[in-house]
Design a protein around this motif. Structure first.
Motif, short mmCIF file in Angstrom:
data_model
loop_
_atom_site.label_atom_id
_atom_site.label_comp_id
_atom_site.label_asym_id
_atom_site.label_seq_id
_atom_site.Cartn_x
_atom_site.Cartn_y
_atom_site.Cartn_z
N TRP A 158 0.83 -1.21 0.00
CA TRP A 158 0.00 0.00 0.00
C TRP A 158 0.86 1.26 0.00
O TRP A 158 1.69 1.45 0.88
CB TRP A 158 -0.92 0.02 1.22
CG TRP A 158 -1.86 1.19 1.19
CD1 TRP A 158 -1.72 2.38 1.85
CD2 TRP A 158 -3.04 1.30 0.40
NE1 TRP A 158 -2.76 3.22 1.53
CE2 TRP A 158 -3.59 2.58 0.64
CE3 TRP A 158 -3.69 0.44 -0.48
CZ2 TRP A 158 -4.75 3.01 0.02
CZ3 TRP A 158 -4.87 0.87 -1.09
CH2 TRP A 158 -5.38 2.14 -0.83
N GLY A 160 -1.02 4.23 -1.18
CA GLY A 160 -2.04 5.25 -1.31
C GLY A 160 -2.27 5.75 -2.72
O GLY A 160 -3.02 6.71 -2.92
N PRO A 162 -3.54 5.66 -6.80
CA PRO A 162 -4.72 5.13 -7.51
C PRO A 162 -4.53 3.67 -7.91
O PRO A 162 -5.49 2.90 -7.89
CB PRO A 162 -4.83 6.05 -8.74
CG PRO A 162 -4.19 7.33 -8.31
CD PRO A 162 -3.06 6.93 -7.41
N SER A 164 -2.79 1.34 -6.30
CA SER A 164 -2.98 0.46 -5.15
C SER A 164 -4.45 0.38 -4.75
O SER A 164 -4.93 -0.68 -4.32
CB SER A 164 -2.11 0.90 -3.96
OG SER A 164 -2.43 2.21 -3.54
N CYS A 165 -5.19 1.47 -4.91
CA CYS A 165 -6.64 1.43 -4.67
C CYS A 165 -7.31 0.45 -5.63
O CYS A 165 -8.16 -0.35 -5.23
CB CYS A 165 -7.24 2.81 -4.84
SG CYS A 165 -6.73 4.04 -3.61
N GLN A 166 -6.93 0.54 -6.89
CA GLN A 166 -7.50 -0.36 -7.89
C GLN A 166 -7.15 -1.81 -7.58
O GLN A 166 -7.98 -2.71 -7.74
CB GLN A 166 -6.99 0.02 -9.29
CG GLN A 166 -7.39 -0.93 -10.40
CD GLN A 166 -8.86 -0.93 -10.69
OE1 GLN A 166 -9.61 -0.11 -10.14
NE2 GLN A 166 -9.32 -1.85 -11.53
N ARG A 169 -9.42 -3.16 -4.78
CA ARG A 169 -10.77 -3.45 -5.27
C ARG A 169 -10.77 -4.72 -6.13
O ARG A 169 -11.67 -5.56 -6.02
CB ARG A 169 -11.30 -2.27 -6.08
CG ARG A 169 -11.60 -1.03 -5.25
CD ARG A 169 -12.49 -0.06 -6.02
NE ARG A 169 -11.90 0.35 -7.28
CZ ARG A 169 -11.09 1.40 -7.44
NH1 ARG A 169 -10.79 2.15 -6.38
NH2 ARG A 169 -10.61 1.70 -8.61
N PHE A 194 -4.13 8.71 0.19
CA PHE A 194 -4.95 7.71 0.85
C PHE A 194 -4.11 6.93 1.86
O PHE A 194 -3.29 6.10 1.47
CB PHE A 194 -5.56 6.75 -0.17
CG PHE A 194 -6.52 7.41 -1.12
CD1 PHE A 194 -7.82 7.70 -0.74
CD2 PHE A 194 -6.10 7.76 -2.39
CE1 PHE A 194 -8.70 8.32 -1.61
CE2 PHE A 194 -6.97 8.38 -3.28
CZ PHE A 194 -8.28 8.67 -2.88
N GLN A 198 -7.35 4.09 5.68
CA GLN A 198 -8.51 4.26 4.82
C GLN A 198 -8.76 2.98 4.02
O GLN A 198 -9.91 2.58 3.81
CB GLN A 198 -8.30 5.44 3.87
CG GLN A 198 -9.58 5.95 3.23
CD GLN A 198 -9.41 7.34 2.66
OE1 GLN A 198 -8.49 8.08 3.04
NE2 GLN A 198 -10.30 7.72 1.74
N ALA A 199 -7.69 2.33 3.59
CA ALA A 199 -7.83 1.05 2.89
C ALA A 199 -8.37 -0.02 3.84
O ALA A 199 -9.21 -0.84 3.46
CB ALA A 199 -6.49 0.61 2.32
#
Length: 272
Positions: A158, A160, A162, A164-166, A169, A194, A198-199
């Motif tokens: 992680w 933060g 985009p 790693s967010c993807q 998900r 992020f 938050q994750a």
């Protein structure tokens, strides 16, 4: 994860991909799409006016025979696996064909690139090309590993971003099955907005309990730090965002994705 794609080629790592893909399909009671990449005829066009034509034609026939033997052998095994599957064979570049099949897929299973791939900027390996251009996350299997532990511990790299967010998900179905989930934040790599908490909150809303760990590099590269963190936790896979920079820039200058792909000791789940 219900729709899984596997790359079928003539390389020695096809068995590694096959077993991993079957493990995922069986775990999720899904469907396996086998995409066999056949060698195009123009790859065997003669270049020598003095007898080269006969040699190239012979090579082409041997390649076609090997492709047919691979198909027959794997289809015989698939009939005994108790899963839903289909088979597609097309001539062309593997990464492009896999990307074309990925629009309505949940996962693509490929192999890690050879250790010397970074020197060949003009011909990126399948794993790197698919990670950038496909429309589904990519499971990259290390050389020689047989089987994929769908329910094993998972580590999420992680930072933060985009990407790693993807990745979080995209990996959610696997993270929901994992026996343990750890979000690993490397101190020197956190450049985005992020935070890992938050994750963790996002995962908790989906019923996934996770541990947040921040680690320092202590003189190691970020890739080495992540590998050590994953191996310390006996992770079955490492989830991460792929290519925050362009693939060409990472190939030339170096980057975490490239460093993770080369010689990875454990499966990687990549999303771009």
């Amino acid at each position: 994860m219900k729709s899984i794609i596997i790359h079928i080629g003539l390389d020695p790592e096809v068995e590694t991909r096959y077993q991993a893909a079957v493990d995922v399909v069986q775990a999720f009671q899904g469907h396996l799409t086998c995409v066999q990449t056949a060698t195009p005829v123009d790859a065997y066009m003669p270049v020598d006016p003095f007898g080269g034509a006969a040699f190239m034609a012979d090579s082409y026939e041997r390649a076609k025979q090997a492709e047919e033997e691979t198909r027959v052998r794997l289809e015989e095994r698939l009939r005994t696996e108790g899963i839903s599957w289909d088979w597609h064979c097309h001539a062309g570049a593997p990464a492009r064909l896999l990307a074309n099949h990925s629009w309505l897929s949940d996962l693509i299973v490929v192999s890690a690139p050879p250790a010397n791939w970074a020197a060949r900027l003009g011909t990126p390996p399948v794993a790197a090309d698919v990670a950038v251009n496909a429309h589904a996350p990519v499971l990259v299997m290390p050389e020689g590993q047989i089987g994929f532990d769908v329910d094993g511990p998972a580590v999420v790299a992680w930072n933060g971003s985009p990407e790693s967010c993807q990745a979080v998900r995209a990996a959610l179905p696997l993270l929901q099955r994992a026996s343990a989930v750890t979000l690993v934040a490397v101190e020197e790599s956190n450049r985005y907005d992020f935070p890992p908490l938050q994750a963790a909150t996002f995962l908790s809303r989906h019923g996934v309990a996770s541990e947040v760990v921040e680690v320092g590099t202590r003189g190691r590269s970020i890739a080495e730090t992540l590998r050590d963190a994953a191996q310390d936790r006996k992770a079955a896979c490492l989830v991460m965002g792929a290519y925050g920079h362009s693939r060409w820039q990472e190939s030339l200058l170096g980057g975490v994705t490239r460093d993770m792909l080369i010689g990875t000791p454990l499966p990687l789940l990549l999303a771009h």
